[in-house]
Design a protein around this motif. Structure first.
Motif, mmCIF file in Angstrom:
data_model
loop_
_atom_site.group_PDB
_atom_site.id
_atom_site.type_symbol
_atom_site.label_atom_id
_atom_site.label_comp_id
_atom_site.label_asym_id
_atom_site.label_seq_id
_atom_site.Cartn_x
_atom_site.Cartn_y
_atom_site.Cartn_z
ATOM 1 N N THR A 268 51.901 103.723 132.707
ATOM 2 C CA THR A 268 51.763 102.315 133.032
ATOM 3 C C THR A 268 52.651 101.136 132.751
ATOM 4 O O THR A 268 53.054 100.005 133.234
ATOM 5 N N LEU A 269 53.700 101.791 131.927
ATOM 6 C CA LEU A 269 54.888 101.014 131.476
ATOM 7 C C LEU A 269 55.758 100.351 132.770
ATOM 8 O O LEU A 269 56.166 101.120 133.495
ATOM 9 N N GLU A 270 55.999 99.108 132.447
ATOM 10 C CA GLU A 270 56.732 98.474 133.541
ATOM 11 C C GLU A 270 58.111 97.966 133.093
ATOM 12 O O GLU A 270 59.106 97.845 133.609
ATOM 13 N N ARG A 271 58.003 97.331 131.746
ATOM 14 C CA ARG A 271 59.251 96.736 130.812
ATOM 15 C C ARG A 271 59.096 97.187 129.768
ATOM 16 O O ARG A 271 58.138 97.133 128.946
ATOM 17 N N LEU A 272 60.330 97.692 129.256
ATOM 18 C CA LEU A 272 60.647 98.139 127.938
ATOM 19 C C LEU A 272 61.939 97.891 127.355
ATOM 20 O O LEU A 272 62.946 97.697 128.036
ATOM 21 N N CYS B 67 58.267 107.386 132.968
ATOM 22 C CA CYS B 67 57.702 106.040 133.083
ATOM 23 C C CYS B 67 57.851 105.883 134.563
ATOM 24 O O CYS B 67 58.736 105.041 134.893
ATOM 25 N N VAL B 68 57.132 106.086 135.438
ATOM 26 C CA VAL B 68 57.400 106.015 136.882
ATOM 27 C C VAL B 68 57.135 104.626 137.414
ATOM 28 O O VAL B 68 57.649 104.383 138.785
ATOM 29 N N MET B 69 56.517 103.977 136.588
ATOM 30 C CA MET B 69 56.311 102.700 137.366
ATOM 31 C C MET B 69 57.508 101.610 136.616
ATOM 32 O O MET B 69 57.255 100.328 136.797
ATOM 33 N N LEU B 70 58.405 102.183 135.621
ATOM 34 C CA LEU B 70 59.428 101.119 135.141
ATOM 35 C C LEU B 70 60.117 100.376 136.234
ATOM 36 O O LEU B 70 60.679 100.985 137.005
ATOM 37 N N LYS B 71 60.176 99.143 135.924
ATOM 38 C CA LYS B 71 60.919 98.154 136.602
ATOM 39 C C LYS B 71 62.119 97.611 135.848
ATOM 40 O O LYS B 71 63.156 97.245 136.273
ATOM 41 N N GLU B 72 61.909 97.530 134.483
ATOM 42 C CA GLU B 72 62.885 96.654 133.782
ATOM 43 C C GLU B 72 63.003 97.690 132.311
ATOM 44 O O GLU B 72 62.160 97.858 131.797
ATOM 45 N N VAL B 73 64.384 98.219 131.964
ATOM 46 C CA VAL B 73 64.598 98.652 130.778
ATOM 47 C C VAL B 73 65.833 98.253 130.034
ATOM 48 O O VAL B 73 66.937 98.334 130.677
ATOM 49 N N ASP B 74 65.699 97.959 128.822
ATOM 50 C CA ASP B 74 67.078 97.789 127.836
ATOM 51 C C ASP B 74 67.218 98.973 127.059
ATOM 52 O O ASP B 74 66.612 99.180 125.919
ATOM 53 N N LEU B 75 68.427 99.498 127.297
ATOM 54 C CA LEU B 75 68.852 100.436 126.322
ATOM 55 C C LEU B 75 70.202 100.281 125.509
ATOM 56 O O LEU B 75 70.724 101.019 125.032
ATOM 57 N N GLY B 76 70.404 99.024 125.320
ATOM 58 C CA GLY B 76 71.458 98.737 124.638
ATOM 59 C C GLY B 76 71.537 99.166 123.255
ATOM 60 O O GLY B 76 70.770 99.291 122.557
ATOM 61 N N TRP B 77 72.929 99.664 123.012
ATOM 62 C CA TRP B 77 73.388 100.156 121.622
ATOM 63 C C TRP B 77 72.171 101.421 121.335
ATOM 64 O O TRP B 77 72.289 101.702 120.008
ATOM 65 N N CYS B 78 71.625 102.073 122.343
ATOM 66 C CA CYS B 78 71.159 103.248 122.093
ATOM 67 C C CYS B 78 72.293 104.371 122.072
ATOM 68 O O CYS B 78 72.668 104.531 123.374
ATOM 69 N N HIS C 130 60.789 102.288 141.131
ATOM 70 C CA HIS C 130 60.416 100.810 141.047
ATOM 71 C C HIS C 130 61.619 100.035 139.878
ATOM 72 O O HIS C 130 61.665 98.999 140.039
ATOM 73 N N LEU C 131 62.343 100.963 139.726
ATOM 74 C CA LEU C 131 63.444 100.383 138.730
ATOM 75 C C LEU C 131 64.391 99.386 139.279
ATOM 76 O O LEU C 131 64.830 99.425 140.361
ATOM 77 N N GLU C 132 64.333 98.015 138.853
ATOM 78 C CA GLU C 132 65.362 96.969 139.161
ATOM 79 C C GLU C 132 66.325 96.683 138.303
ATOM 80 O O GLU C 132 67.349 96.339 138.590
#
Length: 329
Positions: free
Chosen positions: A250-254, A273-284, A301-303
């Protein structure tokens, strides 16, 4: 209106200027736009006590107000506004208003019992004491108490959520000083939650966050659409795997910005996370080109992908079609 210090809208407020909206321009709102139902103004530092009072009297249809920076408004203005707008109020979303105190919150609860949205963010006097009256707002669906003037306690938030948690769809407790103890209350009482924002809670442990998502799954709680655990300094692979197990579909933003120790294997699980639109992986630190490629290949769906501070990302090539809005240094 995004920036009231510089905005120029002659079609709405003829007396405004490039220098920003002044007190007279704000006062004219009630005269020129009497049928407003929803009002949002950002960076509105010139709003004064008499402006808020006039809006309560003149904006007879107003149901929702969102203000960023009304720091000149004194308590008397808020009290008169609440008395005037009354039960028709559905949304009161305020950021940076240092004069909101216990009496103000009590008046809000008394006069505006039908609120479904409430934001009291960066309110200097916000503390456990101000949480007590909020337990009477049983219709709340969106609650933002981020960045209070004093750290909130797990017990006070537990008591509040026991009263209003069952209807909440969005909860923001970022920068609140809370730790692991708040997670069981969220799991127990917030059974309709769709969005959870716990940014900058640096005392959250990997074990507790992992157990939280396992608990949500065991209770049959639906997956979340938005999760922000930015700068969870001790959060690692166990937390991310449990999060994905519960909310991956269900996750769209993380945002997991600042999870320095999360491992590559856990990051690869984000492809679920097939519905993911926005993800922030900074400093991982374990994010690689292959991590990003996996996301691009599986999350159609990733933007937006944010990957600041990823020294293992060497060459992010454009994919077929339109490029993503990604950022990397």
């Amino acid at each position: 209106m995004y920036d009231c210090t510089r905005e120029f809208l002659p079609f709405l407020l003829p007396r405004s200027s490039l220098a920003g909206l002044d007190r007279d321009a704000y006062l004219s709102l009630a005269t020129l736009c009497p049928n407003l139902q929803s009002l949002r103004l950002d960076l509105c530092g010139q709003i004064t006590t008499d402006v808020i009072s006039s809006w309560g009297d003149g904006l007879k249809s107003l149901r929702r107000i969102e203000l960023y920076g009304p720091f000149l408004v004194r308590k008397e203005g808020w009290l008169k506004f609440f008395d005037s707008i009354g039960a028709r109020a559905e949304g009161f979303l305020i950021t940076q208003s240092p004069r909101i105190d216990l009496e103000t919150v009590e008046a809000l609860v008394k006069h505006c019992p039908n609120l479904s949205e409430l934001r009291l963010s960066e309110v200097g006097q916000m503390s456990d004491v101000l949480l007590q009256p909020l337990s009477q707002l049983g219709k709340l669906q969106h609650l933002d108490l981020s960045s209070p003037g004093s750290p909130l306690s797990d017990d006070a938030v537990d008591t509040l959520l026991s009263s209003i948690g069952s209807n909440l769809k969005s909860l923001n407790l970022s920068n609140s000083g809370l730790a692991d103890g708040v997670l069981p209350a969220i799991a127990k009482y917030c059974d309709r939650l769709e969005e959870l924002f716990l940014r900058n809670l640096e005392d959250l442990s990997d074990e507790a966050v992992a157990a939280f998502f396992v608990r949500l799954a065991s209770l049959g709680r639906p997956g979340l659409r938005s999760i922000d655990l930015e700068k969870g300094q001790d959060l690692r692979g166990n937390s991310l795997r449990s999060l994905i197990d519960h909310s991956g579909v269900t996750l769209e933003r993380l945002s997991v910005l600042g999870w320095k120790e999360v491992d590559q294997e856990a990051l690869e699980e984000l492809t679920r996370c097939v519905m993911l639109k926005e993800v922030d992986l900074g400093w991982c630190r374990e994010v690689t080109d292959f991590t990003i490629k996996g996301l691009l290949d599986h999350c159609e769906h990733l933007e937006v992908v944010r990957v600041w501070g990823e020294w293992l990302c060497l060459d992010l090539e454009k994919q077929d079609g339109e490029p993503l809005d990604w950022n990397s240094d």
